[in-house]
Design a protein around this motif. Structure first.
Motif, mmCIF file in Angstrom:
data_model
loop_
_atom_site.group_PDB
_atom_site.id
_atom_site.type_symbol
_atom_site.label_atom_id
_atom_site.label_comp_id
_atom_site.label_asym_id
_atom_site.label_seq_id
_atom_site.Cartn_x
_atom_site.Cartn_y
_atom_site.Cartn_z
ATOM 1 N N LEU A 120 -65.199 -8.168 -86.582
ATOM 2 C CA LEU A 120 -65.985 -9.051 -85.980
ATOM 3 C C LEU A 120 -65.584 -9.418 -84.538
ATOM 4 C CD1 LEU A 120 -66.514 -11.584 -89.093
ATOM 5 C CD2 LEU A 120 -67.466 -9.419 -88.621
ATOM 6 N N ALA A 121 -64.408 -9.705 -84.541
ATOM 7 C CA ALA A 121 -63.974 -10.004 -83.062
ATOM 8 C C ALA A 121 -64.173 -8.659 -82.114
ATOM 9 C CB ALA A 121 -62.500 -10.478 -83.078
ATOM 10 N N ARG A 123 -66.617 -6.926 -82.119
ATOM 11 C CA ARG A 123 -67.909 -6.415 -81.982
ATOM 12 C C ARG A 123 -68.450 -5.100 -82.808
ATOM 13 N NH1 ARG A 123 -71.049 -9.493 -78.268
ATOM 14 N NH2 ARG A 123 -72.303 -7.877 -77.810
ATOM 15 N N LEU A 124 -67.503 -4.655 -83.920
ATOM 16 C CA LEU A 124 -67.828 -3.596 -84.590
ATOM 17 C C LEU A 124 -68.921 -3.833 -85.708
ATOM 18 C CD1 LEU A 124 -64.323 -1.915 -84.078
ATOM 19 C CD2 LEU A 124 -66.410 -0.949 -83.208
ATOM 20 N N VAL A 125 -68.589 -5.016 -86.296
ATOM 21 C CA VAL A 125 -69.666 -5.029 -87.503
ATOM 22 C C VAL A 125 -70.224 -6.612 -86.923
ATOM 23 C CG1 VAL A 125 -69.488 -6.240 -89.667
ATOM 24 C CG2 VAL A 125 -68.004 -4.355 -89.280
ATOM 25 N N PRO A 126 -71.491 -6.745 -87.175
ATOM 26 C CA PRO A 126 -72.215 -8.114 -87.058
ATOM 27 C C PRO A 126 -71.715 -8.802 -87.662
ATOM 28 C CG PRO A 126 -73.988 -5.963 -86.997
ATOM 29 C CD PRO A 126 -72.524 -5.548 -87.712
ATOM 30 N N PRO A 127 -71.444 -10.232 -87.393
ATOM 31 C CA PRO A 127 -70.689 -11.136 -88.519
ATOM 32 C C PRO A 127 -71.881 -11.482 -89.558
ATOM 33 C CG PRO A 127 -70.323 -11.663 -86.145
ATOM 34 C CD PRO A 127 -71.045 -10.632 -86.149
ATOM 35 N N MET A 128 -72.908 -11.413 -89.254
ATOM 36 C CA MET A 128 -73.945 -11.794 -90.269
ATOM 37 C C MET A 128 -73.763 -10.971 -91.518
ATOM 38 S SD MET A 128 -78.040 -11.714 -89.990
ATOM 39 C CE MET A 128 -78.985 -12.557 -91.133
ATOM 40 N N HIS A 131 -71.046 -13.006 -93.213
ATOM 41 C CA HIS A 131 -71.232 -14.458 -93.494
ATOM 42 C C HIS A 131 -72.524 -14.585 -94.348
ATOM 43 C CE1 HIS A 131 -69.073 -15.205 -89.743
ATOM 44 N NE2 HIS A 131 -68.258 -15.406 -90.557
ATOM 45 N N PHE A 336 -72.769 1.169 -88.587
ATOM 46 C CA PHE A 336 -71.545 0.753 -87.878
ATOM 47 C C PHE A 336 -70.484 1.661 -88.053
ATOM 48 C CE2 PHE A 336 -74.718 -2.660 -88.020
ATOM 49 C CZ PHE A 336 -74.852 -2.857 -86.807
ATOM 50 N N TRP A 358 -80.444 -1.348 -88.836
ATOM 51 C CA TRP A 358 -80.294 -2.582 -89.107
ATOM 52 C C TRP A 358 -81.214 -3.757 -88.119
ATOM 53 C CZ3 TRP A 358 -76.935 -6.764 -86.545
ATOM 54 C CH2 TRP A 358 -77.063 -8.066 -87.455
ATOM 55 N N GLY A 360 -81.165 -6.521 -87.463
ATOM 56 C CA GLY A 360 -80.619 -7.565 -86.620
ATOM 57 C C GLY A 360 -80.572 -7.266 -85.248
ATOM 58 N N GLU A 361 -80.515 -6.123 -85.160
ATOM 59 C CA GLU A 361 -80.424 -5.503 -83.468
ATOM 60 C C GLU A 361 -82.042 -5.382 -82.995
ATOM 61 O OE1 GLU A 361 -76.578 -2.854 -82.642
ATOM 62 O OE2 GLU A 361 -77.720 -2.106 -84.244
#
Lengths: 845, 292
Positions: A120-121, A123-128, A131, A336, A358, A360-361
């Motif tokens: 997550l930090a 930016r390789l996997v969207p946190p959503m 979560h 990803f 995905w 979300g982008e």
């Protein structure tokens, strides 16, 4: 062969597994085709028929004892196709390397997301995707506890070959990767029905995979445990893949347990058995993670083990796959994985996924919305995963979908429809091309990953290959991985042998299983008793003209029927010609009637006990039970078919008894089954033999006849006493004669001996509450045999019988409760506190 | 402000309980704004196993198992806590709420990641159109986030009736909103839903609120109860601002926080699974005494 030419009509874009671009049969298909051509007689049809029958009998296609909805019962969930999917050694080698890498990658992704979350930090996997993912179990990310040694130890993956010949991943299965059991069973059946093919073609064996799996699971057990106790954790017999749970527990040689069989103590997980609590070190989990622990996961779960999550933190138990492993099976992760692979493994991804966007982008969303009509949209984070083929939607539904996407783009992925490659399939007359999705299975022993050299090929049902990915439906077929040469085929089994102590497993019986066997015994006997009772009644009624003698008998029978709860007393005691009686009789046979209730209980219990019985037993019991039920249903209240159905029931029970007595070891399981029967029969004898005799002496003749018939003892009596009916000899035969398996005394001898043997096996003693009863009965019977036959004498004898009958029933009930307390209810039922209503007031700020 | 806290929960069972597992979110955590100087948790009967963990949200949890048969279970936490929530910057100087929402969306890669977890719907706070519309009246275009959130707090206090017994935790949020009545956790859930509907991050905070203000009022001991409110992410400068919709307050010195999560289900103070016991009754006694 004519039929093969039909294949040239395959869709333009799809890759053809059988035929090359030059319209010639691919080399690796020629072997199987020549075997099929050379088949004698009816050829393939005959073999298919035999294979399908075997699969039906083993319960793989058909849930023999399905308790599901009436409409689904007996319906095959998938069909078998004999044409395998054939794959060459070279191609398999490439695929294998890609699969092993992907399994290792997904395991590493889980380790990161449940641990430091660097993905997550970075930016390789969207946190959503973490979560908002329903598979992200926060209870499994306790930051100060030891993480599981590994997350994935089993992995299943669906692949398709696109028109360019390249394999692509369609779906990852990490939560409960099912299907391997079906693959192994399909191979077994195909090898039996088409042995020529396996002799002629070097197909790699799959059997050694099971041995490796056993070792791999044992290697996952906590360190320091040399001979780990392992079990398959199943949600129960109502699960759609219960066949596989049973199959795996048998193939791996481990127990099959449900959440209710397990408790946690001091970080250990223990199985409730007759002998008390036994530790288990390794659970092959087939239960959805969120249901696994009502304390820390879903509080409404009745399938889980309280404290399991905490137990996994202490590392005294390994759960495979680890709880929460479903997190990485979302298709939203696919785009990803390329970058993740470089980051976590330092390698490029070998095996591509299908192109997935995905939403979300924003750029992905814009692209998909612009091309929406050509795409398939899937929810990717919640429980609903079913694909939506946009092109098939009505305007309004399409508009609603668009709104849903705009409101929550990150909850969706989209992709273009795929044209999976085409593989030949047998349509009953010829080979036809059909789309095929390949499912492969991998296991890890902690050192490395192994791919099952085989798998399941599936022609998906529904309008896209993406439908119902979690289920096995459509057409299933075997997968043949060809060996380089025949020498490769015989892989020696290398199960790592440890010193296994000889153990007849007597005390290991799970309390739940003992409980179910005991009640199965009781219900089977109850079914027999009820059927005999009704048969006597119907025989008398069916004669048409009812004489005085039959009238008396019917009155007595009516009372017994009412007492057994088969008919309301009003109907049971009405004259046989009356509408009430006729309606009562019709109701007994109906689906809601007394017999159906007992049959249903038997069906349910045999279903839950599927793993305890030999396949022969299951094959016999399932269809017979269905026949009996439909016979009853069709009979309604009509005498002749009803009599036939009742005869069938009696025959069914004796078949079942024969199977149990010849096929079950006389271990604790059998003792409980028989204990149930004996207790139920003892109750019946008390009712049937003593009940009618408690009436006035005027009825005695009828009462004695019924007692003999209900206890199946008329022939013996006639042979011994030449038909002279007298109370003392009749009672002696049906009550005191312990050589008569229908007599009360016989039941008491068996009960006493079973209780003794169970006490020895389990270390728990249940006092035999029936000991005094026999002496009392003997005394009462002797009163009937006295020389002087005065009225007073008979009154006394009757009084004694009544007392004994009622205290006997009472003591049998008490005994049953004592058995339940001693062996079945090691732990009472769980209930949640504080989770719901209590909290409202507690946090009432 | 310094406090001495005692929070005691008692379960009484109609029948003997053979064994019990409990999980507690009862230990107050320290964070900027609150220092827990001492804390202890005791349970009767003595647990045969007791472990502590830090959960996913950084809260302290206790897991207890009791093996001996019992008809009553007592658990008490005692703590000394110092509270001074930072004073947020003036509301009109906080960023426009859209700016915060944009960062929290981040085209799939939000900032900050930790706060973004509290944007999504959660088990007890599903997405709801009516609640989105309710929030929209405060979240007008370009409005500073704290100003809008503060107004929402005031509106909830005015629009909803505080009515214990009107709801329980199984009442769906939609019904709570329609009934316009409830208790503190309902108001917190309403506010959370209205904020999340605008792409904003808000968490559910469980804790206590001071009800006595002097030593003379100590007679009221034990009459206090647990409390719940909302923390709203207001950007890097203001950070998480704790707003109390039940009392229309910004938390400063009167609130003591125990734990936070997405909604009540992440931080329920005490829940368990018992074997046996039949029916159960419970009682809660909270005493929060200011010591200066």
């Amino acid at each position: 062969m004519e039929s093969i030419r039909g294949l040239s009509s395959s869709p333009e874009q799809a890759y053809d597994e059988l035929v090359t671009g030059q319209k010639s049969i691919r080399y690796h298909w020629q072997g199987i085709l020549s075997v099929i051509r050379a088949l004698p007689g009816d050829g393939l049809s005959e073999r298919v028929e035999s294979a399908r029958r075997q699969l039906e009998e083993s319960g793989a296609t058909l849930n023999l004892l399905d308790n599901g909805r009436q409409t689904d019962r007996g319906k095959a969930s998938w069909t078998f196709d004999p044409l395998p999917f054939v794959i060459t050694p070279d191609e398999w080698g490439v695929l294998e390397a890609g699969l092993v890498q992907r399994a290792a990658l997904l395991d590493a992704v889980l380790g990161d997301l449940y641990g430091p979350q660097t993905l997550l930090a970075e930016r390789l996997v969207p946190p959503m995707l973490v979560h908002a993912n329903r598979h992200f179990l926060r209870a499994c990310r306790v930051t100060d506890a030891r993480p599981p040694g590994r997350y994935l130890s089993q992995y299943a993956v669906d692949l398709v070959r696109l028109s360019n010949g390249q394999w692509h991943v369609l779906a990852d299965h990490t939560e409960v990767p099912s299907g391997a059991g079906f693959a192994l069973e399909i191979r077994r059946v195909l090898a039996r029905s088409l042995p020529e093919a396996f002799r002629a073609i070097p197909v790699r064996h799959v059997r050694s995979f099971v041995d490796r799996w056993h070792n791999a699971l044992a290697a996952l057990a906590p360190t320091g445990v040399s001979n780990p106790n392992m079990a398959v954790l199943t949600p129960g017999s109502l699960s759609a893949t219960y066949f596989e749970h049973v199959y795996l527990s048998r193939a791996l040689g481990v127990s099959l347990v449900e959440g209710g069989d397990l408790v946690t103590r001091d970080g250990e997980v223990l199985i409730k058995t007759l002998a008390g609590l036994r530790p288990v070190h390794m659970l092959l989990r087939r239960l959805d993670s969120s249901f696994a622990d009502p304390l820390e996961l879903r509080a409404d779960s009745a399938l889980g083990v309280t404290g399991l999550v905490e137990a996994t933190r202490t590392a005294k138990i390994a759960v495979a796959n680890a709880l929460g492993s479903g997190l990485v099976q979302t298709p939203a992760l696919m785009p990803f994985l390329y970058a993740i692979s470089k980051h976590l493994l330092g390698q490029p991804l070998r095996l591509p996924s299908l192109d997935v966007w995905w939403l979300g982008e924003p750029s992905a969303k814009a692209y998909v919305l612009a091309n929406l009509d050509a795409m398939i949209v899937r929810p990717c984070l919640g429980p609903d995963r079913e694909p939506i083929v946009v092109g098939m939607l009505e305007d309004e539904a399409r508009h609603r979908l668009q709104q849903r996407i705009e409101a929550n783009p990150g909850h969706f992925v989209a992709q273009y429809p795929v044209s999976p490659s085409l593989n030949p399939k047998w349509d009953g007359a010829q080979l036809v091309p059909s789309a095929v999705v390949l499912r492969c299975f991998l296991i890890s022993d902690g050192q490395g990953w192994r791919v099952l050299p085989g798998g399941l090929a599936r022609e998906p049902a529904g309008n896209t290959a993406l439908s119902q990915l979690g289920r096995l439906n459509g057409t299933l077929k075997d997968v043949w991985v060809l060996a380089e040469d025949a020498a490769d085929v015989q892989v020696p089994a290398n199960r790592r042998f440890h010193q296994v102590e000889v153990d007849r497993g007597s005390a290991d019986l799970q309390s739940r299983v003992a409980d179910n066997l005991y009640w199965l015994g009781r219900y089977v006997e109850r079914l027999d008793d009820n059927a005999r009772l009704l048969r006597l009644t119907v025989t008398r009624v069916a004669q048409g003209v009812i004489g005085v003698r039959e009238g008396v008998e019917l009155r007595l029978l009516g009372k017994l029927i009412a007492r057994a709860g088969l008919m309301p007393s009003q109907a049971a005691l009405a004259t046989p010609e009356s509408a009430a009686f006729q309606a009562g009789l019709a109701a007994v046979a109906s689906d809601r009637g007394g017999l159906a209730t007992v049959l249903e209980a038997i069906q349910r219990l045999t279903g839950t006990l599927r793993d305890r019985f030999s396949p022969d037993m299951m094959i016999t019991v399932g269809p017979l039970l269905n026949e009996v039920r439909s016979g009853l249903r069709e009979a309604g209240g009509n005498f002749d078919p009803l009599l036939a159905a009742l005869d069938d029931i009696v025959r069914f029970v004796s078949t079942l008894s024969g199977l149990a007595s010849e096929n079950m070891t006389r271990g604790t399981g059998w003792l409980f089954l028989d204990l149930g029967r004996r207790i139920e029969r003892a109750q019946f004898v008390l009712r049937a033999a003593l009940g009618p005799l408690q009436q006035s002496p005027i009825d005695w003749d009828a009462a004695m006849r019924l007692a003999l018939e209900l206890c199946d003892s008329s022939i013996t009596y006639r042979w011994r006493y030449l038909g002279q009916l007298q109370p003392a000899p009749v009672l002696d035969l049906v009550v005191l004669d312990d050589s008569n398996p229908r007599a009360f005394a016989f039941q008491m001898r068996s009960i006493a001996s079973h209780l003794d043997r169970l006490a020895q096996a389990s270390g728990t003693k249940v006092p035999n509450l029936l000991e005094q009863l026999e002496a009392e009965l003997a005394h009462a019977v002797s009163m009937f045999g006295g020389e002087e036959k005065s009225r007073r004498h008979e009154e006394q004898a009757l009084d004694a019988l009544r007392r004994i009958a009622s205290s006997g029933q009472h003591r049998l009930e008490e005994l049953s409760e004592a058995i339940t307390r001693a062996w079945f209810s090691h732990v009472p039922a769980a209930q949640a506190v504080g989770s719901m209503a209590a909290m409202a007031a507690m946090a009432a700020g | 402000m310094h406090y001495l806290l005692s929070h005691r929960t008692t379960y009484s069972y109609a029948n003997s309980v053979d064994s019990a597992h409990h999980i507690a979110h009862l230990r107050a955590r320290s964070f900027p704004g609150q220092t827990v100087t001492s804390i202890g948790l005791t349970a009767q009967p003595e647990p045969s196993m007791a472990t502590q963990h830090v959960d996913h949200f950084g809260n302290l949890i206790d897991i207890l198992r009791i093996d001996q048969p019992h008809q009553r279970f007592d658990i008490e936490v005692r703590a000394a806590i110092e509270v001074r929530f930072p004073v947020p910057p003036p509301a009109d100087q906080t960023p426009a709420w859209e700016e915060i929402a944009r960062a929290l969306d981040g085209n799939g890669f939000p900032k900050p990641i930790e706060a973004s977890e509290f944007v999504h719907d959660s088990p007890l706070v599903p997405i709801d159109a009516a609640l989105a519309a309710y929030g929209a009246r405060s979240f007008t275009p370009g409005r500073p986030i704290l100003e809008a959130a503060r107004e929402l707090t005031t509106r909830i206090k005015a629009d909803f009736e505080y009515h214990p017994g009107a709801t329980d935790i199984s009442t769906p949020l939609h019904d709570v909103f329609a009934g316009k009545a409830g208790v503190c956790q309902d108001f917190a859930h309403v506010m959370i839903a209205a904020l999340r509907a605008h792409g904003l991050a808000s968490s559910y905070v469980s804790g206590y609120i001071r009800t006595v203000h002097s030593a003379e009022e100590v007679a009221l001991r034990g009459a206090d109860a647990s409390h719940a409110w909302v923390a709203v992410w207001c950007g890097e400068r203001a950070g998480w601002v704790h707003l109390d919709p039940t009392n229309d307050l910004v938390a400063h010195e009167d609130h003591v926080a125990v734990a936070w999560g997405r909604d009540f289900s992440d931080v329920s103070p005490l829940r368990g699974v018992i074997l046996g016991g039949d029916s159960h009754a419970y009682s809660v006694a909270v005493t929060l005494v200011p010591t200066g």
